[in-house]
Design an enzyme around this catalytic site. Structure first.
Site, short mmCIF file in Angstrom:
data_model
loop_
_atom_site.label_atom_id
_atom_site.label_comp_id
_atom_site.label_asym_id
_atom_site.label_seq_id
_atom_site.Cartn_x
_atom_site.Cartn_y
_atom_site.Cartn_z
N TYR A 1 0.84 -1.19 0.00
CA TYR A 1 0.00 0.00 0.00
C TYR A 1 0.89 1.25 0.00
O TYR A 1 1.78 1.38 0.84
CB TYR A 1 -0.91 -0.04 1.24
N CYS A 2 0.67 2.14 -0.96
CA CYS A 2 1.39 3.41 -1.06
C CYS A 2 2.90 3.14 -1.15
O CYS A 2 3.35 2.38 -2.00
CB CYS A 2 1.03 4.30 0.13
N ILE A 3 3.69 3.72 -0.27
CA ILE A 3 5.13 3.54 -0.32
C ILE A 3 5.51 2.09 -0.03
O ILE A 3 6.58 1.62 -0.46
CB ILE A 3 5.83 4.51 0.67
#
Length: 613
Positions: free
Chosen positions: A347-349
């Protein structure tokens, strides 16, 4: 500041009448450039900037007024070169007068009983939350003020289109003009906010005293209160999905969640959340917990809970995050479950870290990961939305300087950046609520999570910023070497599921779509509605839509072409993902044990790392 510009004009020629074919235009061009240089070196302006940076109010409202002044100055100086500027001002004044007259004409008709049910008499339907209260529309004074503000704001933002500058500089100017426009809202001033004034009258002025007390408390704490911090806590009413911490190292705790079905898929799922936030965004309350939903669908779920770094972790690098994160976690997961492979979700980074890990393993021929899923994650950082304003070379230099002084990046620095991306919702709405209305911050789980920030380890964060936001090296084959392997995203052959969010201001959906052109395996891309958080935390039964392009359709060469051929679906995309994941998770059988002899449970979820402040 107009005086030096006026003096450049030839006698008998007014400064606003000069055009590009006017002989004086060359003089004005040189004069504007000279004026801009002199203003940028003005010691008075620099002193004002330094005083504002030293002002404790800047910690509460982190608006960069020096950059706003610079953007306004550039727009004004560039307007000297535009012969139509004076006409634009005339048109604006006409629009302002016309709007004011229309408002008062309508009010007069209502007072004389000549008008029927009007828009001002009905509840406001505006999408601008700042002016949603009935008083902004029923009272002609406040309605006029609102209309004048909105017209002037639109006009100023249109002036931000400056010719002859880079795209990055244009984005910076537009961003800070929007910050100025938001900060100038009449809703932010007590005397021009009808709702705050009415509350002050109703409470006999106690709301004003309460607002002053709230401001004093925030100044002392050095931050803007956005949420009732006493209303929530992980393990109390957040992060409630039952599980055990079955492994811990200096960088992460690994949580295994207890099964709720008699049989589970053979291949387990490992979730890598971002280390710039606490993991429990994926396990908020039972009604919107993605982790709980996955467990209920028959998946064995493991999740990484990152440690909140301190100064002692100054030298932790990106390879440490890879070694102690997905690589060590996948070893533990395979040992406990007996599965030779693991499905992974980032998720995301966390998805960017997963991408680098997959590229390293592809180079080594290691096939421990069976499939990969990416939620609002970037691989190509050529388009990063308004975050680019903070991630240029000078911005990263400043961040690195702050990290060198502390050994880490303070969580408030990251929080301020993300809050400015949505300043009306996350800053100014709280200014009105806390200081003008004298109310306590709301009890809202997402805002609590947003305020529960983490620090950034210096070495890892510096490497990440420079190799992604500044230089965008990840998409260049062989440009990055990690663990003695040159990274090439084209060698990543796992089946991939990727989600971008329609209104994401951190990871634009068309930037997230780029994964379909970078990976070597089959990629199913889904566009969710809403933004970076609400687009992902969108359980079945709620609002939302999503778009998919069916397998077998002709490949799209750009995101716009992909969207034209995509199908729109109502509801949550979660069932679509779990159906895709189920087909890649093997047959179902009895659940594995919670932990093992080698990795005995240490304590109940949510563990200890998530509690660190």
């Amino acid at each position: 500041m107009s005086t030096p510009a006026k003096s450049l004009a030839a006698p008998g020629t007014t400064w606003w009448q000069m055009t590009t074919d006017n002989p004086v235009s060359g003089l004005i061009d040189g004069g504007v450039d000279q004026l801009q240089r002199s203003l940028s070196q003005d010691p008075t302006l620099r002193s004002i900037d330094q005083m504002w940076n030293a002002n404790p109010l800047r910690d509460v409202v982190p608006v960069d007024w020096a950059e706003i002044a610079r953007a306004l100055r550039i727009v004004w100086l560039r307007s000297l070169r535009k012969p139509g500027t004076a006409l634009d001002v005339v048109d604006l004044n006409q629009d302002l007068w016309r709007s004011a007259l229309d408002v008062w004409h309508e009010a007069g008709q209502r007072w004389l009983g000549l008008a029927g049910s009007s828009s001002a008499e009905r509840p406001a339907s505006t999408t601008d939350k700042r002016f949603a209260a009935h008083e902004w529309h029923a009272n002609p004074v406040y309605r006029t003020l609102q209309q004048i503000y909105l017209l002037a704001s639109d006009w100023l933002l249109q002036q931000g289109d400056v010719e002859g500058i880079s795209e990055a500089e244009q984005q910076r100017i537009n961003f800070h003009l929007r910050q100025f426009v938001d900060a100038m809202s009449p809703a932010l001033i007590l005397l021009s906010n009808p709702v705050a004034l009415q509350r002050a009258v109703e409470t006999g002025g106690t709301s004003i005293a309460a607002g002053a007390a709230n401001l004093a408390a925030d100044l002392q704490a050095g931050r803007l209160s956005m949420v009732d911090t006493e209303a929530f806590a992980p393990g109390k009413n957040l992060a409630l999905t039952p599980g055990k911490v079955i492994h811990r190292n200096r960088l992460m705790e690994l949580i295994q969640y207890a099964p709720t079905t008699k049989k589970v898929h053979k291949t387990p799922l490992l979730i890598l959340p971002p280390w710039i936030n606490k993991y429990y965004i994926l396990d908020m309350q039972p009604k919107n917990s993605l982790v709980r939903y996955l467990v209920e669908q028959g998946f064995t779920v493991f999740l990484v809970s990152w440690k909140n770094p301190d100064a002692s972790m100054d030298e932790i690098g990106i390879e440490d995050y890879m070694d102690l994160g997905p690589l060590e976690a996948s070893d533990v997961v395979r040992e406990i479950t007996g599965s030779p492979t693991v499905n992974a979700m980032g998720y995301c980074i966390g998805g960017t870290l997963l991408t680098m890990t997959l590229a390293v393993l592809a180079a080594k021929g290691d096939k421990r990961f069976n499939s990969a899923s990416f939620m609002v994650s970037l691989q190509d950082f050529s388009r990063v939305g308004d975050t680019a304003v903070f991630m240029d070379e000078p911005g990263v230099d400043l961040i690195e300087q702050q990290m060198m002084e502390r050994g880490y990046l303070d969580s408030r620095e990251m929080s301020n950046m993300f809050n400015l991306l949505r300043s009306n919702d996350l800053i100014w709405a709280n200014v009105v609520n806390n200081y003008l209305m004298g109310s306590k911050p709301p009890a809202f789980d997402l805002l609590y999570w947003n305020s529960d920030g983490t620090r950034m380890a210096r070495a890892a964060h510096s490497w990440y910023l420079r190799n992604t936001y500044v230089e965008n090296n990840l998409i260049e084959p062989g440009k990055i070497t990690l663990k003695d392997e040159a990274l090439d995203l084209g060698r990543i052959g796992q089946d991939t599921y990727a989600v971008g969010a329609e209104k994401d201001h951190i990871v634009p959906w068309d930037a997230a779509w780029r994964i379909t052109r970078l990976f070597g395996g089959e990629v199913r891309f889904v566009r969710a509605s809403s933004g970076h958080i609400a687009g992902i935390i969108n359980p079945p039964g709620g609002k939302g839509t999503y778009w998919t392009r069916e397998t077998g359709a002709a490949a799209a060469s750009n995101p716009e072409q992909w969207l034209q051929g995509a199908s729109r679906h109502e509801g949550s995309w979660w069932p679509d993902w779990t159906a895709w994941l189920s087909s890649r998770s093997g047959r179902k059988s009895a659940p594995p044990p919670m932990g093992s002899a080698k990795h005995a449970p240490l304590l109940d979820a949510p563990g200890t790392y998530v509690m660190e402040k």
